[in-house]
Design a protein around this motif. Structure first.
Motif, short mmCIF file in Angstrom:
data_model
loop_
_atom_site.label_atom_id
_atom_site.label_comp_id
_atom_site.label_asym_id
_atom_site.label_seq_id
_atom_site.Cartn_x
_atom_site.Cartn_y
_atom_site.Cartn_z
N PHE A 51 -40.52 -70.98 -3.50
CA PHE A 51 -40.14 -72.10 -3.17
C PHE A 51 -40.36 -72.75 -1.85
O PHE A 51 -40.79 -73.57 -1.24
N LEU A 52 -39.56 -71.53 -1.11
CA LEU A 52 -39.53 -71.74 0.50
C LEU A 52 -40.78 -71.21 0.91
O LEU A 52 -41.60 -71.71 1.83
N HIS A 53 -41.21 -69.96 0.71
CA HIS A 53 -42.12 -69.09 1.08
C HIS A 53 -43.55 -69.38 0.53
O HIS A 53 -43.66 -69.48 -0.85
N ALA A 54 -44.53 -69.71 1.06
CA ALA A 54 -45.80 -70.05 0.67
C ALA A 54 -46.44 -68.99 -0.33
O ALA A 54 -46.18 -67.84 -0.09
N VAL A 55 -46.96 -69.26 -1.35
CA VAL A 55 -47.69 -68.50 -2.21
C VAL A 55 -48.92 -67.79 -1.59
O VAL A 55 -49.79 -68.60 -1.01
N ARG A 56 -48.98 -66.39 -1.57
CA ARG A 56 -50.06 -65.80 -0.98
C ARG A 56 -50.45 -64.62 -2.15
O ARG A 56 -49.45 -63.99 -2.88
N PRO A 57 -51.71 -64.26 -2.10
CA PRO A 57 -52.00 -63.07 -3.34
C PRO A 57 -51.16 -62.02 -3.10
O PRO A 57 -51.25 -61.49 -1.59
N GLY A 58 -50.51 -61.33 -3.51
CA GLY A 58 -49.67 -60.06 -3.54
C GLY A 58 -48.50 -60.23 -2.83
O GLY A 58 -47.66 -59.30 -2.62
#
Length: 341
Positions: free
Chosen positions: A231-238
């Motif tokens: 929710f806080l941290h952006a979604v990135r692969p892995g």
């Protein structure tokens, strides 16, 4: 309450881990050095060139016991885990909330981090015997209080992340004043540096953060959540974004462990290695000292204000992951981070 299981850390290069009945045995130069019952282990973390038998890997995967591979310096390389478990309905709720209510949860994670950071600095100000240090720390306490107040009025995730970043900068400016005066030459700290850490203090906290993110990932996956959808941290692969979200409120707690190791003289210059280019890492003996202290700290109990009962420190990420799951399911309103007293 979930039982607190141990994490087995294996650091000796060339060691060999294999199954012996219902135990995990560790051999070094063909001699058995350790044998641990499997039911005592929640996870296995190995550093560098260490062999694990296929049977041991299969058994860990079958039991849901994570096996984490780090390089010799403690940098994450890979993680072995069994089939995805948990309630699909809970993960669907997690995705819905991420799309509609991420701001509220992100605000809570950052509020917990900044509030706990403020407590660490406030305690340092009370305990300091130097008036200049004490006044500098009091000013940082005031600044952090202002950041916490600003969180309630932010309207976007970028604003929350901005407050978190600036709050972390302010908080880390306290570290020089929290380190014992006669240890500051060995453990200088001007700013946070990563990949690689450029001084001993950064090397120490980077290593402990690696351990913490593993524990938080185990916690969120243990309750059936998707560790990559935060929710806080952006979604990135892995990227284990949700584990990184959860660990924010616990960062100041492990920072305090780092300060304790320094101020009690348990770590010294000899426990670190400087690499070509200026990168600094813990030595093998230094890592063993930190791992021992980290495991001991996880066994200590601390009162959880919401549960109104003592909880082992090592179980706090699991408790908070369960509370988060209840929020996502709609059982309770609003996530309450764990707060240091």
């Amino acid at each position: 309450m979930r039982h607190l299981l141990n994490t087995l850390y294996v650091m000796t290069q060339g060691a060999y881990l294999h199954l012996e009945g219902e135990t995990l045995a560790v051999e070094i130069e063909r001699q058995k050095r350790l044998q641990v019952p499997l039911h005592h282990l929640g996870s296995v973390v190995i550093f560098g060139d260490i062999m694990v038998s296929p049977a041991a890997l299969h058994r860990c995967a079958d039991d849901g016991r994570g096996v984490v591979l780090l390089d010799r310096r403690g940098r994450f390389k890979a993680r072995l885990e069994g089939p995805l478990s948990g309630n699909i309905l809970l993960r669907q709720a997690q995705h819905r909330v991420a799309a509609t209510q991420a701001l509220e949860l992100a605000r809570a994670f950052v509020a917990g981090k900044l509030r706990n950071a403020r407590q660490i600095v406030l305690r340092g100000a009370r305990d300091s015997g130097n008036e200049l240090d004490r006044e500098a720390l009091r000013q940082i306490v005031r600044l952090l209080a202002g950041h916490i107040r600003r969180l309630s009025s932010v309207a976007t995730l970028d604003e929350v992340r901005g407050i978190e970043g600036d709050g972390a900068r302010v908080y880390f400016s306290a570290m020089l004043h929290l380190v014992r005066a006669d240890a500051r030459e060995v453990f200088p700290f001007e700013r946070r540096t990563r990949r690689p850490p450029l001084n001993r203090f950064n090397a120490l906290i980077s290593f402990i953060y690696t351990l913490l993110v593993h524990d938080c990932r185990t916690a969120v996956e243990g309750v059936g959540l998707d560790s990559q959808l935060g929710f806080l941290h952006a979604v990135r692969p892995g990227r284990p974004a949700l584990a990184l979200d959860l660990m924010e409120e616990f960062r100041p707690m492990v920072d305090r462990l780092a300060l304790t190791l320094i101020n009690r003289g348990q770590l010294a210059e000899k426990d670190f290695e400087v690499r070509p280019g200026g990168a600094v890492y813990l030595s093998d003996p230094g890592r063993k000292t930190v791992l021992t202290a980290y495991q001991q700290r996880k066994q200590e109990e601390i009162n959880h204000a919401l549960l109104q009962q003592p909880v082992p420190v090592g179980l706090l990420p699991h408790v908070q992951a369960r509370l988060l799951a209840r929020v996502l399911r709609g059982d309770v309103e609003g996530y309450l981070p764990f707060l240091i007293r």
